[in-house]
Design a protein around this motif. Structure first.
Motif, PDB file in Angstrom:
ATOM      1  N   TYR A 104       0.812  -1.217   0.000  1.00 49.63           N
ATOM      2  CA  TYR A 104       0.000   0.000   0.000  1.00 49.63           C
ATOM      3  C   TYR A 104       0.848   1.272   0.000  1.00 49.63           C
ATOM      4  N   PHE A 105       0.414   2.238  -0.780  1.00 52.89           N
ATOM      5  CA  PHE A 105       0.997   3.576  -0.810  1.00 52.89           C
ATOM      6  C   PHE A 105      -0.113   4.540  -1.221  1.00 52.89           C
ATOM      7  N   PRO A 106      -0.044   5.769  -0.777  1.00 49.48           N
ATOM      8  CA  PRO A 106      -1.102   6.728  -1.134  1.00 49.48           C
ATOM      9  C   PRO A 106      -0.996   7.143  -2.599  1.00 49.48           C
ATOM     10  N   LEU A 107      -2.135   7.329  -3.209  1.00 49.99           N
ATOM     11  CA  LEU A 107      -2.178   7.856  -4.569  1.00 49.99           C
ATOM     12  C   LEU A 107      -2.359   9.359  -4.474  1.00 49.99           C
ATOM     13  N   ASN A 108      -1.538  10.090  -5.155  1.00 51.50           N
ATOM     14  CA  ASN A 108      -1.576  11.548  -5.085  1.00 51.50           C
ATOM     15  C   ASN A 108      -2.461  12.141  -6.174  1.00 51.50           C
ATOM     16  N   PHE A 109      -3.736  11.750  -6.131  1.00 55.28           N
ATOM     17  CA  PHE A 109      -4.723  12.274  -7.064  1.00 55.28           C
ATOM     18  C   PHE A 109      -5.916  12.760  -6.250  1.00 55.28           C
ATOM     19  N   THR A 110      -6.512  13.847  -6.642  1.00 61.16           N
ATOM     20  CA  THR A 110      -7.598  14.427  -5.849  1.00 61.16           C
ATOM     21  C   THR A 110      -8.843  13.554  -5.817  1.00 61.16           C
ATOM     22  N   ASP A 111      -8.990  12.645  -6.764  1.00 62.78           N
ATOM     23  CA  ASP A 111     -10.182  11.796  -6.805  1.00 62.78           C
ATOM     24  C   ASP A 111      -9.885  10.327  -6.495  1.00 62.78           C
ATOM     25  N   TRP A 125      -1.511  -0.582  -8.660  1.00 62.24           N
ATOM     26  CA  TRP A 125      -0.487  -1.278  -9.438  1.00 62.24           C
ATOM     27  C   TRP A 125      -0.260  -0.574 -10.772  1.00 62.24           C
ATOM     28  N   CYS A 126      -1.354  -0.223 -11.450  1.00 61.88           N
ATOM     29  CA  CYS A 126      -1.226   0.437 -12.752  1.00 61.88           C
ATOM     30  C   CYS A 126      -0.565   1.805 -12.638  1.00 61.88           C
ATOM     31  N   VAL A 127      -0.840   2.531 -11.561  1.00 58.58           N
ATOM     32  CA  VAL A 127      -0.179   3.826 -11.356  1.00 58.58           C
ATOM     33  C   VAL A 127       1.295   3.609 -11.033  1.00 58.58           C
ATOM     34  N   MET A 128       1.580   2.649 -10.146  1.00 59.90           N
ATOM     35  CA  MET A 128       2.963   2.383  -9.764  1.00 59.90           C
ATOM     36  C   MET A 128       3.813   1.984 -10.975  1.00 59.90           C
ATOM     37  N   ALA A 133      -2.088   6.798 -16.156  1.00 60.93           N
ATOM     38  CA  ALA A 133      -1.682   8.135 -15.711  1.00 60.93           C
ATOM     39  C   ALA A 133      -2.924   8.977 -15.472  1.00 60.93           C
ATOM     40  N   GLY A 134      -2.787   9.927 -14.623  1.00 60.15           N
ATOM     41  CA  GLY A 134      -3.888  10.842 -14.365  1.00 60.15           C
ATOM     42  C   GLY A 134      -3.834  12.028 -15.307  1.00 60.15           C
ATOM     43  N   SER A 135      -4.821  12.898 -15.129  1.00 62.16           N
ATOM     44  CA  SER A 135      -4.894  14.111 -15.920  1.00 62.16           C
ATOM     45  C   SER A 135      -5.326  15.251 -15.001  1.00 62.16           C
ATOM     46  N   ASP A 136      -4.575  16.309 -14.988  1.00 60.89           N
ATOM     47  CA  ASP A 136      -4.876  17.468 -14.132  1.00 60.89           C
ATOM     48  C   ASP A 136      -5.067  17.069 -12.676  1.00 60.89           C
ATOM     49  N   GLY A 137      -4.229  16.169 -12.190  1.00 61.59           N
ATOM     50  CA  GLY A 137      -4.280  15.761 -10.791  1.00 61.59           C
ATOM     51  C   GLY A 137      -5.392  14.789 -10.454  1.00 61.59           C
ATOM     52  N   LYS A 138      -6.044  14.235 -11.480  1.00 55.98           N
ATOM     53  CA  LYS A 138      -7.141  13.289 -11.257  1.00 55.98           C
ATOM     54  C   LYS A 138      -6.879  11.983 -12.001  1.00 55.98           C
ATOM     55  N   LEU A 139      -7.384  10.874 -11.422  1.00 56.88           N
ATOM     56  CA  LEU A 139      -7.321   9.568 -12.079  1.00 56.88           C
ATOM     57  C   LEU A 139      -8.569   9.272 -12.905  1.00 56.88           C
TER      58      LEU A 139
END
Length: 159
Positions: A104-111, A125-128, A133-139
């Motif tokens: 576990y690790f935090p995801l740095n996305f607002t949503d 896993w897919c982010v790691m 990838a997110g867009s404008d700080g969102k997943l």
């Protein structure tokens, strides 16, 4: 391998979303596997003998996909980003990849709090792995996957 994956993608050039995406993605995951006569899982809306029936049976029998809680599979429904991530992650686990031990690790996305519980590990896993990838700080986990996003995700997964 990427050209083989894209061969099955059946893009609808008039829309930004995949046509018949759930079936298409299941076919993609079946590319390297020989599909034989398999038992189709108990889902009301997938009839035996359809062009995608064997692929759905293979994916369901191998833990890549499951039907919805109401007993349907909804093969004509467009796929969300978190659904796509979950199928990709389940396929990766089938191939011996995926998280091992504590991860576990935090995801740095607002949503990131909008990710469904069943897709949480897959999205992490897919982010790691830098596959999603997110867009404008969102997943945007609930957003429908576009052709461009799916092509990028497949390309990143293959690399």
């Amino acid at each position: 391998e990427l050209s083989n994956l894209m061969l099955f993608a059946d893009f609808d050039r008039q829309q930004s979303l995949f046509s018949k995406p759930r079936k298409i993605w299941i076919l993609i995951f079946c590319l390297k596997n020989k599909i034989r006569s398999l038992i189709l899982p108990s889902v009301e809306d997938v009839a035996a003998g359809k062009w995608y029936s064997d692929a759905i049976a293979w994916a369901a029998n191998n833990g890549i996909v499951t039907g919805y809680a109401d007993g349907t599979f909804l093969p004509e429904r467009n796929i969300t980003r978190e659904q796509f991530a979950a199928m990709l992650y389940n396929y990766a686990k089938l191939r011996g990849m995926g998280f091992q031990g504590a991860w576990y690790f935090p995801l740095n996305f607002t949503d990131s709090d909008q990710i469904s519980a069943w897709a949480n590990e897959a999205m992490h896993w897919c982010v790691m792995k830098k596959i999603v990838a997110g867009s404008d700080g969102k997943l945007l986990p609930k957003a429908l996957a576009t052709r461009a996003e799916a092509a990028a995700v497949i390309s990143r997964y293959i690399k």
